[in-house]
Enzyme design. Structure first.
Site, short mmCIF file in Angstrom:
data_model
loop_
_atom_site.label_atom_id
_atom_site.label_comp_id
_atom_site.label_asym_id
_atom_site.label_seq_id
_atom_site.Cartn_x
_atom_site.Cartn_y
_atom_site.Cartn_z
CD GLU A 152 7.75 -19.50 -3.55
OE1 GLU A 152 7.47 -19.07 -3.02
OE2 GLU A 152 8.23 -20.65 -3.19
CB SER A 153 2.17 -14.76 -4.70
OG SER A 153 2.67 -14.88 -6.31
CB CYS A 173 1.56 -19.40 -8.19
SG CYS A 173 1.05 -18.09 -8.11
CB SER A 209 -0.40 -3.24 8.24
OG SER A 209 -2.33 -2.93 8.37
CG HIS A 223 -4.54 -6.04 6.48
ND1 HIS A 223 -2.55 -4.85 6.81
CD2 HIS A 223 -4.13 -6.52 5.60
CE1 HIS A 223 -2.71 -4.82 5.11
NE2 HIS A 223 -3.21 -5.86 4.39
#
Lengths: 169, 169
Positions: free
Chosen positions: A115-116, A136, A108, A121
């Site tokens: 940008e985010s 973004c 994970s 996973h």
């Protein structure tokens, strides 16, 4: 210094669980960004709202499933693939953290971006990986898909695209 | 020790960008998990495939938008809200990382869980926050929604639920 006075780093273990082991793959690139509302500043934040198809939105969120995939239990491979995905999408890596559940088991991980983020996973025993790629600004998350295909050689890829924060105008 | 021999910790800065500042809110709870395929072991990994509505899947992924929200620029508040969300959902926090773009600006953060992750990205100037809450196993991600509502007092909440890794049987 005043600009960064309210920012600080905190790292601690949650409890002293004897089961705790090592977690690998943590990289930080800490970017200071000038203050002020985004409309008025030329800061380094790269997740400004953008116009897509005439609509103002925060960015594009890809929900990606890989099936029949390989190398989902290889920590270094997963890390380098995430980093390459960030680069080809034109995004900026701030922090990456991967957790390896067993030496031969699932991973994970998340990459925090200017940008985010990208998350992954993996279920190696099923050849399955669930990713989401939220970017973004001017970053192009779809460019990460061929990187994932090359890295994990899935027999099937499902990719849904969501617009986030859509305001309509 | 043999069980953890292939696990190690790596932390490094990416370059020496003079703009880099401090990043806050990093907590690690490193859980070792016994090896072996998930079908055969009773390990601590909590993202096993589950049966939902007769379908085998990896878990539930909520795509959550908050509008008209408050306190989206308060790092401690965002961190404690994420941690509370993890707890009420019955999930296990492994690592949390928050990045504060400016003292009064947006926050990007992720919490890595034994059951997958929660991410948050905030645009305080628009009262908007984009979250995704992906939880596998027995965790109940919908329980996080009232926590978010109490914490950020949005005037509008949008929540889409996706099943991830659906196999149909």
């Amino acid at each position: 210094m005043a600009k960064t006075a309210s920012l600080f780093q905190l790292g601690m273990d949650l409890g002293s669980d004897p089961r705790k082991a090592q977690t690998e793959g943590q990289i930080s690139n800490r970017t200071n960004v000038t203050s002020g509302p985004w409309r008025e500043s030329q800061d380094d934040r790269k997740d400004h709202f953008i116009v897509r198809d005439g609509k103002v939105c925060a960015g594009t969120h890809l929900i990606v499933d890989l099936w029949g995939a390989e190398r989902l239990d290889e920590l270094d491979h997963v890390r380098s693939t995430l980093i390459e995905s960030v680069e080809v999408a034109g995004a900026t890596l701030l922090h990456i953290h991967l957790h390896h559940f067993t030496p031969n088991g699932g991973i994970s991980g998340v990459a925090v971006l200017a940008e985010s983020h990208i998350s992954i996973h993996t279920w190696p025993e099923r050849g399955y990986a669930a990713l989401d790629i939220f970017m973004c600004g001017d970053a192009q998350p779809m460019k990460a898909i061929p990187v994932l295909e090359r890295a994990f050689k899935p027999t099937g890829v499902k990719c849904d695209e969501l617009l986030r924060g859509e305001t309509g105008s």
